[in-house]
Design an enzyme around this catalytic site. Structure first.
Site, PDB file in Angstrom:
ATOM      1  CG  HIS A   1      -1.968   0.968   1.313  1.00 43.21           C
ATOM      2  ND1 HIS A   1      -1.752   2.300   1.608  1.00 43.21           N
ATOM      3  CD2 HIS A   1      -3.311   0.842   1.131  1.00 43.21           C
ATOM      4  CE1 HIS A   1      -2.903   2.945   1.604  1.00 43.21           C
ATOM      5  NE2 HIS A   1      -3.868   2.096   1.309  1.00 43.21           N
TER       6      HIS A   1
ATOM      7  CG  ASP B   1      -0.175  -2.528   6.024  1.00 41.94           C
ATOM      8  OD1 ASP B   1      -1.145  -2.538   6.798  1.00 41.94           O
ATOM      9  OD2 ASP B   1      -0.234  -2.039   4.877  1.00 41.94           O
TER      10      ASP B   1
ATOM     11  CE  LYS C   1      -7.731  -0.157   5.612  1.00 39.88           C
ATOM     12  NZ  LYS C   1      -8.533   0.244   4.449  1.00 39.88           N
TER      13      LYS C   1
ATOM     14  CD  GLN D   1      -7.457  -4.819   3.915  1.00 42.17           C
ATOM     15  OE1 GLN D   1      -8.437  -5.531   4.159  1.00 42.17           O
ATOM     16  NE2 GLN D   1      -7.589  -3.552   3.562  1.00 42.17           N
TER      17      GLN D   1
ATOM     18  CB  CYS E   1      -3.662   3.004  -1.746  1.00 45.50           C
ATOM     19  SG  CYS E   1      -4.699   4.438  -1.422  1.00 45.50           S
TER      20      CYS E   1
END
Length: 455
Positions: free
Chosen positions: A163, A240, A266, A243, A408
């Site tokens: 991202h 990261d 999210k 998700q 992104c």
């Protein structure tokens, strides 16, 4: 679900029975669903959506089918009510007052930090730093640890699938420090190439910063291989986890990384709140990033001393209501059980992939569900001869919300040789029936453009 080193759980579409430790609250909700499918896991979406009021509406005369969850999730009443309760009954600044409202607000704010810590398996709530979002959390690490520890020739390993939030901060650091950026490529199945990663690692490697689950490919990272490669040369690892935290059980100590970042919005929490988790002994070595109230110990006219983490990194009045909302979201998800969440998403994600893959002219990006580590419950795709934005726009007329664009991940799209893609992403309140509605609407869209001679 195996949480060790970020395992993704079942790699196939076969159903896995629910854990015996399923929460009582989930059992009550599941029992109340009149038309739930035969397995309780498969009935999760129908049960949960009753808690999410925004889903009970029509768009363009059709029932809303919200499949843009990788961008932001919808919020359950428990989160909305927790924030409403703060503003109605004890709105006040935290840490700065001895009066009753301030004490209540401070308690709720710090309790939220503890909830986040427990949700990701942190050793202490002192390891959780509240930020506005994951982007801010990465920037925090980049501008403190990165600027303090990197020098010319030091290497930062990223990937082509990152991202922008995990690319741009490190580009800025490299420009200022002289550090060198390297990027892991993809395998033929569009997963990160772990062999290439190992080839990139050298004694000059100081940081490996990678996405845990790709927001475009749905691919799940082999965290164990990354950590082993980093530790072989004494490098740090940032994950990261935007998700992954909302979709699977995460144990930061089992993962073995140094930092993870995630965004609340999210994970059924409000916008404007996220967090950084870091090993406490590492956070202690990091200098402040922003100056102001809260992050200090003593202030003099010509110098200041700084508070211990996490306060050192939370300058000024924080997002109090949003942090309380994030804590409520952690409670809500923990009440369902992240093993249940992940098992359901494996099921609906496989169903989404299979229905899409059966359509002519549709290309899906990322590994199949049968890959070793499985894939997330999202699918980025293109329809031959059509632009992703045109597809998404026509789907919206049918009440189906999907994302289009580069998500992104412009470098990844260039790597794949495509200008954009459409993306359908599921969460725990989506149902198999909604996937069917999406597929029907997509067929109508393809037929419409075919009749217009645009294919």
């Amino acid at each position: 679900m195996d949480t060790i080193r970020g395992a993704a759980g079942p790699p196939s579409c076969s159903w896995t029975p629910p854990s015996q430790s399923s929460s009582r609250s989930w059992r009550r909700r599941a029992a109340s669903v009149a038309e739930a499918p035969s397995s309780s896991v498969s009935g999760l979406g129908a049960a949960i959506r009753k808690d999410v009021p925004i889903l009970e509406q029509s768009i363009n005369g059709r029932p809303l089918v919200y499949l843009d969850n990788a961008a932001t999730s919808q919020k359950p009443l428990a989160v909305i009510q927790a924030m409403d309760d703060y503003y109605r009954h004890y709105n006040s600044n935290v840490h700065r007052g001895v009066h009753t409202l301030s004490a209540k607000a401070t308690t709720a704010y710090e309790e939220a930090r503890g909830k986040v810590a427990r949700f990701v398996g942190a050793a202490s709530d002192r390891e959780i730093v509240f930020t506005r979002n994951a982007s801010e959390a990465i920037n925090l690490v980049a501008m403190t640890w990165g600027m303090d520890n990197l020098k010319p020739g030091d290497e930062i390993i990223l990937s082509v699938a990152e991202h922008h939030s995990n690319l741009v901060p490190w580009q800025l650091v490299a420009q200022k420090t002289g550090a060198v950026l390297k990027h892991v490529r993809l395998t033929d199945s569009q997963e990160l190439d772990m062999q290439h990663l190992r080839e990139l690692v050298t004694p000059s490697t100081k940081l490996i910063s990678l996405v845990h689950v790709s927001n475009m490919l749905g691919a799940v990272l082999d965290v164990e291989a990354v950590v082993d490669a980093a530790r072989s040369v004494g490098a740090k690892v940032l994950l990261d986890a935007c998700q992954s935290v909302p979709h699977m059980a995460i144990d930061v100590r089992a993962l073995g990384v140094d930092w993870i970042v995630a965004s609340g919005h999210k994970a059924m929490a409000p916008t404007g709140i996220g967090f950084l988790w870091g090993r406490y002994e590492l956070l202690e070595t990091m200098p402040p990033w922003m100056g102001g109230g809260e992050m200090i110990q003593d202030v003099f006219l010509d110098h200041s001393t700084y508070a211990a983490p996490p306060a050192r990194f939370e300058a000024g009045t924080p997002s109090i209501a949003e942090a309380i909302g994030l804590g409520a979201a952690c409670d809500y998800l923990a009440g369902i059980g992240m093993e249940q969440v992940h098992a359901y998403e494996q099921e609906i994600g496989c169903y989404l992939y299979e229905r899409l893959a059966a359509l002519d002219k549709v290309t899906i990006y990322g590994p199949p569900p049968s890959a070793k580590r499985g894939r997330a419950s999202l699918a980025s795709f293109n329809v031959g001869g059509l632009h992703a934005t045109d597809v998404s726009t026509l789907l919206d007329t049918a009440g189906v919300a999907v994302r289009s664009g580069h998500h992104c991940t412009q470098p990844l799209h260039r790597h794949l040789g495509i200008p954009a893609s459409a993306r359908a992403s599921c969460y725990i309140y989506n149902t198999f029936q909604e996937v069917d509605l999406f597929i029907d609407a997509l067929k109508e869209t393809i037929d419409f453009f075919g009749e217009m001679g645009m294919e």
